[in-house]
Design a protein around this motif. Structure first.
Motif, PDB file in Angstrom:
ATOM      1  N   THR A 182     -14.260  66.737 -12.701  1.00 21.61           N
ATOM      2  CA  THR A 182     -15.152  67.345 -13.714  1.00 21.61           C
ATOM      3  C   THR A 182     -14.754  67.557 -15.042  1.00 21.61           C
ATOM      4  O   THR A 182     -15.280  67.401 -16.364  1.00 21.61           O
ATOM      5  CB  THR A 182     -16.223  68.696 -13.318  1.00 21.61           C
ATOM      6  OG1 THR A 182     -16.519  68.052 -11.910  1.00 21.61           O
ATOM      7  CG2 THR A 182     -17.147  69.102 -14.074  1.00 21.61           C
ATOM      8  N   PHE A 183     -13.488  68.175 -14.944  1.00 21.44           N
ATOM      9  CA  PHE A 183     -12.681  68.340 -15.869  1.00 21.44           C
ATOM     10  C   PHE A 183     -12.330  67.111 -16.850  1.00 21.44           C
ATOM     11  O   PHE A 183     -12.584  67.203 -17.935  1.00 21.44           O
ATOM     12  CB  PHE A 183     -11.420  69.095 -15.611  1.00 21.44           C
ATOM     13  CG  PHE A 183     -10.329  69.321 -16.698  1.00 21.44           C
ATOM     14  CD1 PHE A 183     -10.378  69.902 -17.878  1.00 21.44           C
ATOM     15  CD2 PHE A 183      -9.336  68.193 -16.731  1.00 21.44           C
ATOM     16  CE1 PHE A 183      -9.306  70.105 -18.783  1.00 21.44           C
ATOM     17  CE2 PHE A 183      -8.200  68.262 -17.782  1.00 21.44           C
ATOM     18  CZ  PHE A 183      -8.312  69.356 -18.684  1.00 21.44           C
ATOM     19  N   SER A 184     -12.176  66.029 -16.024  1.00 22.22           N
ATOM     20  CA  SER A 184     -11.759  64.959 -16.834  1.00 22.22           C
ATOM     21  C   SER A 184     -13.234  64.389 -17.504  1.00 22.22           C
ATOM     22  O   SER A 184     -12.931  63.820 -18.787  1.00 22.22           O
ATOM     23  CB  SER A 184     -11.422  63.826 -15.859  1.00 22.22           C
ATOM     24  OG  SER A 184     -11.226  62.282 -15.995  1.00 22.22           O
ATOM     25  N   THR A 185     -14.221  64.493 -16.694  1.00 21.87           N
ATOM     26  CA  THR A 185     -15.470  63.981 -17.635  1.00 21.87           C
ATOM     27  C   THR A 185     -15.794  64.616 -18.965  1.00 21.87           C
ATOM     28  O   THR A 185     -16.075  64.020 -19.891  1.00 21.87           O
ATOM     29  CB  THR A 185     -16.760  64.057 -16.642  1.00 21.87           C
ATOM     30  OG1 THR A 185     -16.248  63.355 -15.331  1.00 21.87           O
ATOM     31  CG2 THR A 185     -18.079  63.473 -17.187  1.00 21.87           C
ATOM     32  N   ILE A 186     -15.453  65.943 -18.784  1.00 21.51           N
ATOM     33  CA  ILE A 186     -15.648  66.984 -19.935  1.00 21.51           C
ATOM     34  C   ILE A 186     -14.710  66.563 -20.983  1.00 21.51           C
ATOM     35  O   ILE A 186     -15.212  66.254 -22.258  1.00 21.51           O
ATOM     36  CB  ILE A 186     -15.764  68.519 -19.661  1.00 21.51           C
ATOM     37  CG1 ILE A 186     -16.808  68.607 -18.569  1.00 21.51           C
ATOM     38  CG2 ILE A 186     -15.834  69.308 -20.868  1.00 21.51           C
ATOM     39  CD1 ILE A 186     -16.752  70.115 -18.048  1.00 21.51           C
ATOM     40  N   MET A 187     -13.662  66.236 -20.633  1.00 21.75           N
ATOM     41  CA  MET A 187     -12.544  65.846 -21.908  1.00 21.75           C
ATOM     42  C   MET A 187     -12.946  64.476 -22.352  1.00 21.75           C
ATOM     43  O   MET A 187     -12.577  64.247 -23.555  1.00 21.75           O
ATOM     44  CB  MET A 187     -11.134  66.167 -21.235  1.00 21.75           C
ATOM     45  CG  MET A 187     -10.855  67.283 -20.746  1.00 21.75           C
ATOM     46  SD  MET A 187     -10.719  68.614 -22.102  1.00 21.75           S
ATOM     47  CE  MET A 187      -9.439  68.188 -23.060  1.00 21.75           C
ATOM     48  N   THR A 188     -13.196  63.587 -21.384  1.00 23.37           N
ATOM     49  CA  THR A 188     -13.569  62.277 -21.961  1.00 23.37           C
ATOM     50  C   THR A 188     -14.759  62.309 -22.753  1.00 23.37           C
ATOM     51  O   THR A 188     -14.778  61.672 -24.085  1.00 23.37           O
ATOM     52  CB  THR A 188     -13.770  61.363 -20.909  1.00 23.37           C
ATOM     53  OG1 THR A 188     -12.772  61.146 -19.964  1.00 23.37           O
ATOM     54  CG2 THR A 188     -14.209  60.129 -21.398  1.00 23.37           C
ATOM     55  N   PHE A 189     -15.893  63.363 -22.646  1.00 20.73           N
ATOM     56  CA  PHE A 189     -16.963  63.250 -23.336  1.00 20.73           C
ATOM     57  C   PHE A 189     -16.839  63.687 -24.909  1.00 20.73           C
ATOM     58  O   PHE A 189     -17.528  63.645 -25.637  1.00 20.73           O
ATOM     59  CB  PHE A 189     -18.316  63.894 -22.693  1.00 20.73           C
ATOM     60  CG  PHE A 189     -18.993  62.936 -21.653  1.00 20.73           C
ATOM     61  CD1 PHE A 189     -19.373  61.819 -22.129  1.00 20.73           C
ATOM     62  CD2 PHE A 189     -19.068  63.224 -20.398  1.00 20.73           C
ATOM     63  CE1 PHE A 189     -20.053  60.835 -21.312  1.00 20.73           C
ATOM     64  CE2 PHE A 189     -19.777  62.554 -19.596  1.00 20.73           C
ATOM     65  CZ  PHE A 189     -20.231  61.132 -20.091  1.00 20.73           C
ATOM     66  N   ILE A 190     -15.919  64.808 -24.762  1.00 18.17           N
ATOM     67  CA  ILE A 190     -15.780  65.330 -26.224  1.00 18.17           C
ATOM     68  C   ILE A 190     -14.805  64.674 -26.981  1.00 18.17           C
ATOM     69  O   ILE A 190     -14.254  65.265 -28.112  1.00 18.17           O
ATOM     70  CB  ILE A 190     -15.055  66.736 -25.830  1.00 18.17           C
ATOM     71  CG1 ILE A 190     -13.832  67.122 -25.284  1.00 18.17           C
ATOM     72  CG2 ILE A 190     -16.341  67.715 -25.178  1.00 18.17           C
ATOM     73  CD1 ILE A 190     -13.244  68.220 -25.038  1.00 18.17           C
ATOM     74  N   GLY A 191     -14.182  63.604 -26.505  1.00 16.81           N
ATOM     75  CA  GLY A 191     -13.405  62.674 -27.375  1.00 16.81           C
ATOM     76  C   GLY A 191     -12.029  62.618 -27.096  1.00 16.81           C
ATOM     77  O   GLY A 191     -11.184  61.687 -27.443  1.00 16.81           O
ATOM     78  N   PHE A 192     -11.751  63.069 -26.016  1.00 25.01           N
ATOM     79  CA  PHE A 192     -10.177  62.768 -25.303  1.00 25.01           C
ATOM     80  C   PHE A 192     -10.075  61.587 -24.157  1.00 25.01           C
ATOM     81  O   PHE A 192      -9.852  62.231 -22.877  1.00 25.01           O
ATOM     82  CB  PHE A 192      -9.609  64.066 -25.005  1.00 25.01           C
ATOM     83  CG  PHE A 192      -9.317  65.250 -26.141  1.00 25.01           C
ATOM     84  CD1 PHE A 192      -8.364  65.019 -26.743  1.00 25.01           C
ATOM     85  CD2 PHE A 192     -10.557  66.072 -26.258  1.00 25.01           C
ATOM     86  CE1 PHE A 192      -8.137  65.994 -27.940  1.00 25.01           C
ATOM     87  CE2 PHE A 192     -10.290  67.085 -27.357  1.00 25.01           C
ATOM     88  CZ  PHE A 192      -9.296  67.117 -28.087  1.00 25.01           C
ATOM     89  N   GLN A 193     -10.534  60.680 -24.410  1.00 21.50           N
ATOM     90  CA  GLN A 193     -10.795  59.624 -23.418  1.00 21.50           C
ATOM     91  C   GLN A 193      -9.354  59.082 -22.874  1.00 21.50           C
ATOM     92  O   GLN A 193      -9.049  59.172 -21.910  1.00 21.50           O
ATOM     93  CB  GLN A 193     -11.142  58.136 -23.951  1.00 21.50           C
ATOM     94  CG  GLN A 193     -11.210  57.146 -23.083  1.00 21.50           C
ATOM     95  CD  GLN A 193     -11.926  55.728 -23.613  1.00 21.50           C
ATOM     96  OE1 GLN A 193     -12.840  55.870 -24.581  1.00 21.50           O
ATOM     97  NE2 GLN A 193     -11.346  54.727 -23.323  1.00 21.50           N
ATOM     98  N   CYS A 194      -8.428  59.195 -23.853  1.00 28.82           N
ATOM     99  CA  CYS A 194      -6.664  58.813 -23.311  1.00 28.82           C
ATOM    100  C   CYS A 194      -6.331  60.171 -23.158  1.00 28.82           C
ATOM    101  O   CYS A 194      -6.159  61.029 -24.367  1.00 28.82           O
ATOM    102  CB  CYS A 194      -6.282  57.737 -24.207  1.00 28.82           C
ATOM    103  SG  CYS A 194      -4.445  57.561 -24.127  1.00 28.82           S
ATOM    104  N   PRO A 195      -5.537  60.725 -22.241  1.00 27.35           N
ATOM    105  CA  PRO A 195      -5.456  59.806 -20.913  1.00 27.35           C
ATOM    106  C   PRO A 195      -6.243  60.326 -20.005  1.00 27.35           C
ATOM    107  O   PRO A 195      -6.099  60.026 -18.603  1.00 27.35           O
ATOM    108  CB  PRO A 195      -3.900  60.103 -20.462  1.00 27.35           C
ATOM    109  CG  PRO A 195      -3.838  61.531 -20.838  1.00 27.35           C
ATOM    110  CD  PRO A 195      -4.698  61.733 -22.248  1.00 27.35           C
ATOM    111  N   TYR A 196      -7.386  61.244 -20.069  1.00 27.60           N
ATOM    112  CA  TYR A 196      -7.972  61.720 -19.034  1.00 27.60           C
ATOM    113  C   TYR A 196      -8.892  60.926 -18.287  1.00 27.60           C
ATOM    114  O   TYR A 196      -9.398  61.611 -17.271  1.00 27.60           O
ATOM    115  CB  TYR A 196      -8.877  63.071 -19.697  1.00 27.60           C
ATOM    116  CG  TYR A 196      -7.929  64.028 -20.299  1.00 27.60           C
ATOM    117  CD1 TYR A 196      -7.290  65.064 -19.308  1.00 27.60           C
ATOM    118  CD2 TYR A 196      -7.789  64.359 -21.641  1.00 27.60           C
ATOM    119  CE1 TYR A 196      -6.478  66.067 -19.804  1.00 27.60           C
ATOM    120  CE2 TYR A 196      -6.959  65.367 -22.107  1.00 27.60           C
ATOM    121  CZ  TYR A 196      -6.171  65.910 -21.288  1.00 27.60           C
ATOM    122  OH  TYR A 196      -5.440  67.065 -21.772  1.00 27.60           O
TER     123      TYR A 196
END
Length: 358
Positions: free
Chosen positions: A177-191
């Protein structure tokens, strides 16, 4: 010498794969720090995975996991990964630990590499998706370790600083879930590799990991086919049906093309074997968790049905006509008492007592 003997004994007690992997992480990360400190380059494409350059440096699909780009990331990795690898290496052996590390590192990097190229084809933004991201670190491996802990000790409770408490089986999805949130807010790499690492680790542990310690009738078995480790139980019950349909379809296709190794002749979900890494202790803990779940269900069903039972038991005596108890007859003084050897006769029902009353 006595002071130095304790660290040396501790280092010698660490299994070889864990010791070598930890040393490689420290050395490669230190090399990255030195390059960043002495040079002006932002990325180091021969150490980290840069999608636009990794075709010329194919070893980075594996070695990029040895690079932590910040000192904080390196400390967190060293605090969690080596103790976990030490535990699983003693549990699985060196060969299976190496396979697990390679799977959890290379497969997420390959998927992330392909995903970036798909994004480039869709947007034609090479500066962002091909040369603007560098995948590094052991986030995918940390996710795989959490999945392995969920397989071995799912009901174990962890506690951090006396405040944060959670069962082990809840940690992978929380990290996801933490990875999904970080990816959606623009931190695709490396999460985003956290999600790919979870999927790669589950597939490997479910179907491909060789069970070295336990066998069924002398037959080599692979994976953990137990129902508690099924894919649907990672998600809320609301989405169990669509995930089950998708998983069964993919599984049938993979089985048809012989992509899944043959295990024992009987599958656990149809009443066959039950192999869990860790032997009897881990299996006992899993059985205990299932027994507690079944007991909770029984207690819930019994408590739901108890009011109706009580109501029926209270209404039954009222429906039957009440019958007065038989009248007790007081014996006369001149009647002799029955001897201990004779049987006692009810005076109310004996013929002699009725004649006397007449």
């Amino acid at each position: 010498m006595a002071i130095l003997s304790t660290p040396l004994q501790y280092l010698s007690s660490i299994p070889p794969v864990t010791r070598a992997f930890t040393a490689a992480t420290i050395c490669v990360s230190s090399l990255y720090f030195w390059i960043q400190w002495t040079g002006d380059t932002i990325y180091v494409p021969y150490l980290t995975l840069v999608p636009g350059s990794s075709l010329f440096y194919p070893w980075t699909f594996a070695t990029s996991a040895l690079v932590e780009v910040s000192f904080i990331e390196l400390i967190v990795t060293l605090l969690f990964v080596p103790p976990s690898l030490r535990y699983f290496e003693r549990l699985w052996g060196a060969i299976e630990t190496i396979k697990f590390i390679v799977v959890c590192v290379t497969i997420p990097n390959i998927i992330a590499f392909a995903f970036n190229w798909i994004e480039y084809v869709a947007t034609t933004n090479a500066d962002l998706f091909l040369y603007g991201m560098q995948y590094h670190g052991q986030m995918a491996l940390i996710t795989g370790i959490l999945v392995a802990y969920t397989q071995v000790i799912p009901e174990h409770q962890v506690q951090v600083l006396g405040v944060f408490k959670a069962r082990v089986k809840r940690l992978p999805m929380a990290y996801l879930t933490f990875s999904t949130i970080m990816t959606f807010i623009g931190f695709q790499c490396p999460y985003i590799v956290i999600q790919f690492g979870w999927l790669a680790a589950w597939v490997y542990l479910r179907f491909y990991k060789k069970n070295t310690s336990d066998t069924v009738g002398g037959i080599e078995t692979y994976g953990d086919r137990s129902e508690t480790f099924a894919l649907i139980y990672w998600f809320p019950p609301l989405v169990h049906r669509p995930i089950s349909l998708l998983a069964n379809t993919v599984h049938s296709i993979a089985t048809r093309f012989h992509l899944i190794p043959n295990s024992a002749s009987a599958d656990i979900e149809s009443g066959g074997y039950s192999l869990t890494p860790g032997g009897a202790r881990a299996e006992a803990e899993r059985r205990r968790a299932l027994a507690l779940k079944a007991l909770d269900q029984r207690l819930a069903s019994s408590s739901a049905g108890s009011p109706s039972l009580n109501g029926s038991s209270q209404s039954q005596p009222q429906s039957q006509p009440s019958r007065p108890p038989p009248a007790a007859v007081t014996p006369r003084p001149d009647e002799r008492k029955a001897s201990p050897g004779t049987s006692e006769v009810d005076l109310a029902d004996s013929p002699s007592s009725s004649d006397e009353r007449r």
